[in-house]
Design an enzyme around this catalytic site. Sequence first.
Site, short mmCIF file in Angstrom:
data_model
loop_
_atom_site.label_atom_id
_atom_site.label_comp_id
_atom_site.label_asym_id
_atom_site.label_seq_id
_atom_site.Cartn_x
_atom_site.Cartn_y
_atom_site.Cartn_z
N GLN A 18 -39.93 13.31 -2.52
CA GLN A 18 -40.61 12.61 -3.69
C GLN A 18 -40.67 11.25 -3.24
O GLN A 18 -39.47 10.67 -3.26
CB GLN A 18 -39.92 12.89 -5.07
N ASP A 72 -47.34 18.23 1.13
CA ASP A 72 -48.01 16.84 0.61
C ASP A 72 -49.19 16.44 1.53
O ASP A 72 -49.86 15.85 0.79
CB ASP A 72 -46.79 16.08 0.33
N LYS A 97 -43.47 19.70 -11.25
CA LYS A 97 -43.44 20.58 -10.23
C LYS A 97 -42.59 21.85 -10.29
O LYS A 97 -43.06 23.09 -10.21
CB LYS A 97 -43.24 19.72 -8.87
#
Length: 280
Positions: A96, A119, A52
Amino acid sequence: MSEIINGKELAKSIRLKLKEEVNELKNANIRPKLAVIMVGNDKASKVYVKNKSKACEEIGIEYEEYLLPENTKMTELLELIEKLNNDVTIHGILVQSPLPEGLDANEAFRKISPKKDVDGFHPVNVGKLSLNQDCFVSCTPYGIIKMLETYNIPIEGAYAVIIGRSNIVGKPLAKCLLNKNATVTVCHSRTKNLKNITKQADILISAIGKPKFVTKEMVKEGATVIDVGINRMNDGKLIGDVDFENIKEKVSYITPVPGGVGPMTIAMLMHNVVKASKQH
Ligand code: NAD
């Protein structure tokens, strides 16, 4: 003749386009920035986070990483998210997963401002997706829809079967496909007669995390097969949920692992960060 869907190339072209958009934003004095929080030392997570950050660098998105120790308390994690929510220079926040035991990922996702939830895991965005309203769509399902559309694979009226009902892939993907007028069945570990269902699918998506679980007998001739699974073998090789070699001649379209869904997931995350920056 089957066609291999090249997620790697498609993701590259999406990133190139996003780079131009980021330049335009910078000309308008908006500097897109993503904050990534990682707690603990999960090996796979480290790889994902690195990928990322690389994508952000390539596109020109500013990137801040918060690496917290394994013994971080939930209150500390929530305080950090709150701080980032209030930081006007940050447009996207992601936590995460998986988080270490004792930390509640859902609580963390709920704490992220829905406007910075790149997300697409916040209940507000999950709800909006259910209602087919504009929202941040979670990145893997979004990437899959982009692949199907780019390859002109009909979704409307198609029978789509998803194996796996996770909150990050199976469920949001079902909503995305429904929103595009597919007929959708979601299968999971307690589904009976799985093969009878998957054999009927025009579009079959596997997101379970079991190497070569989907065999030739489970797919319809001419179907499209999308492999979300990422399974690292003892020799370090990555393979998907689908028995790619034995299936590829039977189907019309198929995604490889690696080089299929994975790069698209990151490209769509970048897309969501740019979208958040524009809305900011
Ligand atoms: P998960 O691990 O949370 O859940 C697995 C799902 O598979 C469950 O819904 C379970 O019911 C189902 N399942 C397990 N065994 C089954 C069986 N025998 N028959 C039918 N269904 C079964 O799922 P996840 O987080 O969506 O991850 C699934 C896989 O996708 C993993 O390999 C993960 O690494 C991968 N993944 C890849 C990407 C990407 O960008 N390529 C993104 C997310 C997840």
